[in-house]
Design an enzyme around this catalytic site. Sequence first.
Site, PDB file in Angstrom:
ATOM      1  N   CYS A 172       0.828  -1.212   0.000  1.00  0.00           N
ATOM      2  CA  CYS A 172       0.000   0.000   0.000  1.00  0.00           C
ATOM      3  C   CYS A 172       0.859   1.258   0.000  1.00  0.00           C
ATOM      4  O   CYS A 172       0.536   2.253   0.664  1.00  0.00           O
ATOM      5  CB  CYS A 172      -0.958   0.009   1.189  1.00  0.00           C
ATOM      6  N   ASN A 173       1.962   1.211  -0.716  1.00  0.00           N
ATOM      7  CA  ASN A 173       2.848   2.369  -0.823  1.00  0.00           C
ATOM      8  C   ASN A 173       3.460   2.367  -2.220  1.00  0.00           C
ATOM      9  O   ASN A 173       4.638   2.055  -2.405  1.00  0.00           O
ATOM     10  CB  ASN A 173       3.938   2.323   0.244  1.00  0.00           C
TER      11      ASN A 173
END
Length: 902
Positions: free
Chosen positions: A476-477
């Site tokens: 999630c980055n």
Amino acid sequence: RPGGAPPWAADQVPSEAQKVRPGRGWGRSRRAPASAFPPARRPGRRGGRPWVMAGGAAPRGAELLAFARFRESSKRPLAYGYGPRGLRELRQREFGRLAGTVYLDHAGATLFPQSQLTSFTNDLMENVYGNPHSQNISSRLTHDTVEHVRYRILAHFHTSPEDYSVIFTAGSTAALKLVAEAFPWVSPGPESSGSRFCYLTDSHTSVVGMRKVTTAMNITSVPVRPEDMWLAETQGMDAGDPDSQLPHLFCYPAQSNFSGTRYPLSWIGEVKAGRRCPVSVPGKWFVLLDAASYVSTSPLDLSVHQADFVPLSFYKIFGFPTGLGALLVNNRVAPLLRKTYFGGGTAAAYLAGEDFYIPRSSVAERFEDGTISFLDVIALKHGFDALERLTGGMENIKQHTFTLAQYTYTALSALRYPSGAPVVRIYRDSEFSSPEVQGPVINFNVLDPSGNIVGYSQVDKMASLYNIHLRTGCFCNTGACQRHLGISDEMVKKHLQAGHVCGDNVDIIDGQPTGSVRISFGYMSTLEDAQAFLRFIIAMQLHQSDGQPLPQTTPGEAGASSESEDLDAGLITVDTCSSSPQEDVRTVSGVGNDSPSTVNAGSSHPHLPMATGTQETPTVKAAGVLHGGLGPHVITNLYLYPIKSCAAFEVTKWPLGNQGLLYDRSWMVVNHNGVCLSQKQEPRLCLIQPFIDLQQKVMVIKAKGMEPIEVPLEENEQAQICQSKVCADRVNTYNCGEKVSSWLSRFFGRPCQLIKQSSDFQRSAKRRGKDQSAGATATLSLVNEAQYLLINRSSVLELWQQLNASDENGKEELFPMEDLISRFRANIITNGTRAFEEEKWDEISIGSLRFQVSGPCHRCQMICIDQQTGQRNQNVFQKLSESRERKVSMIARYDTFLKILA
């Protein structure tokens, strides 16, 4: 850093030998077609940011770095543990459930100690907590306890109610959304350039997602690269400028959830004072510090670093409760926040028939719409108590976890192939020199001896065989993932067009990695965890365990995986099964007739009672030109698997239903939560032997040490229909009764149930064969992908020979070929064709039946499980993963999905 120099200094530029060379890699699993992409870029400098290669002058080889020697050589004192009682005792007493498990995903979610949960449940059993919005005695107890927890939270962060307010939310994501909606944005107009929303590109998805809210308000969003932030300078402003008081918001993480990089907390004061500006615009800057990752293992002093907004998720700190977070708001900023919606408990007064609303005075009461999750809030008190009692506080946790991370980083960096090439590429922005610049997170990709990146999904699968729990992907980055892996914006878009989405297993596309592997430590992590992981890497890539036993997975301890459990078939779909974890296998599917047909197998096994008449052994013909004759193309074995993941039931002939072989994968075993069990979580499932008697209309289930038990084939009309899931598909099932559930629970030593798919439920296959219309989609039982699975003996033979090839020391036969065949759990076993010839088939016929090949079956870790004993053997998957030549990698395509056509 002197002069504000960025952490990626020029002297860290790697040599050509250190740079990753794009290539197929060990993990080409689920690759998108290479033709969909341009030639892969060679990773290197990107946007001024060079690669950082771990290793330096570290010694070569596969020796495991001694922890004592590591501590002696350290330039700074290294703390390990929390006092005289020792971590081993803490682990045994508080985390006994971790026995046999190496848990290294604390950045994803840490674990709660047993005493924390016991203390909390005792609290609930001894007290009555009512709704805090009421005024009775139990409600006042709740209200007062919740307020006490607010004070405890603020004290934990070295501040007080005079300076900060605690707003409880559903998590840090909800806290970020609240800020995006309530911040006093100023839209651009004739006399104003408008507010700016700036965020570091090394930010969690939930931070970047705030821009959708700001865009709707016509606010400009500006992504800021870390290197640009390091070089940002003071921007002067004219006091008379009308824009000098424009509110701007800068968001950055205290710790990158991708790499563990810790960004300076001093940025908070510098940005607010105008000494470091994210962009060159006049105005007043506010700072949101995303502390969710940082505070899980480090103290945060808000009396020194006074961020305006601090979002948190408490499960990152305590492991329990989940779904509860908070937004800490600086009281100087709170009056500026705006709110549109108002919910229960937030109003001092309002009118239902008129637009009249007066909010409550306190910040928390104004923004906590409805009843908060007050029991979860009360649980936080017990979390703080346990953390303090077990560790002595966050500073101790910070030092302990960093010691483990620095040791693992140092040992991992030192691993070299005999050629001197590194075994891993570590993605970092620091030298792991201190916990001030680096958190207990290591992000890396495994390299093969040629420098090709090993796909992260293959590393994950191998780790699961050793019961090592880590995380893979981009976490999630996306911003950090792109920067470290050298993935351009255009490549991300093309990867999406090819079918790759966040969280899937497409790990290598055209030689370019789409993600990486991450390990992270928590306060209960031990040196044994770190060394077990290092030995796993050594065993996987350097084929030695340094004389120490590798962690073994015990039955029932491995986590569930989303990959296909075995070689299942679709709507009378037969798949050519692949034996390599790197490649997919072709599948075949077919549409069944309304009346049941019968498939025969030419075998010497005893004749079993059949519902239909016997017919001659059918032959298999490819719908194409066959090169040369190897004898008759015949079916040698025919298997069905009545209970998903349980033992095979071999027959010589068998009727076909409208979902494949009659009763194939019609039942499955589920745990106490109704979740399907597979051999990946419970290898002993293969010891459960089902037998179907069509004449008596019963299934007899046997297992060693257990009395046989019968289950009726016919559906119980009185049974209650329940919902379950198979490969993300919802299925309607019914419980087969308490008697068989008790039988299974006794065998496995934990609560289990047997459920059967409802006869009137239709589940459609996702994959279709070549030129197959949507209307002809196969219907499935509880199989993973297709109705039938086919395997070619010649292909398996080639794999078997590869597995048993002697090395320089000479080794005995790994296991018999029939054992290898059983691991693929195919329905139809054929012979008489050349190895891998089935890959060219579009259609086959068996007697009068025609089957369409719908595609390959993806090979998973279950091939490592001995179907006779339930024991794991990691060598099978590992040897397949080592294959590089086409002849070997084709062994990956052993199973094929089939679908009946006529």
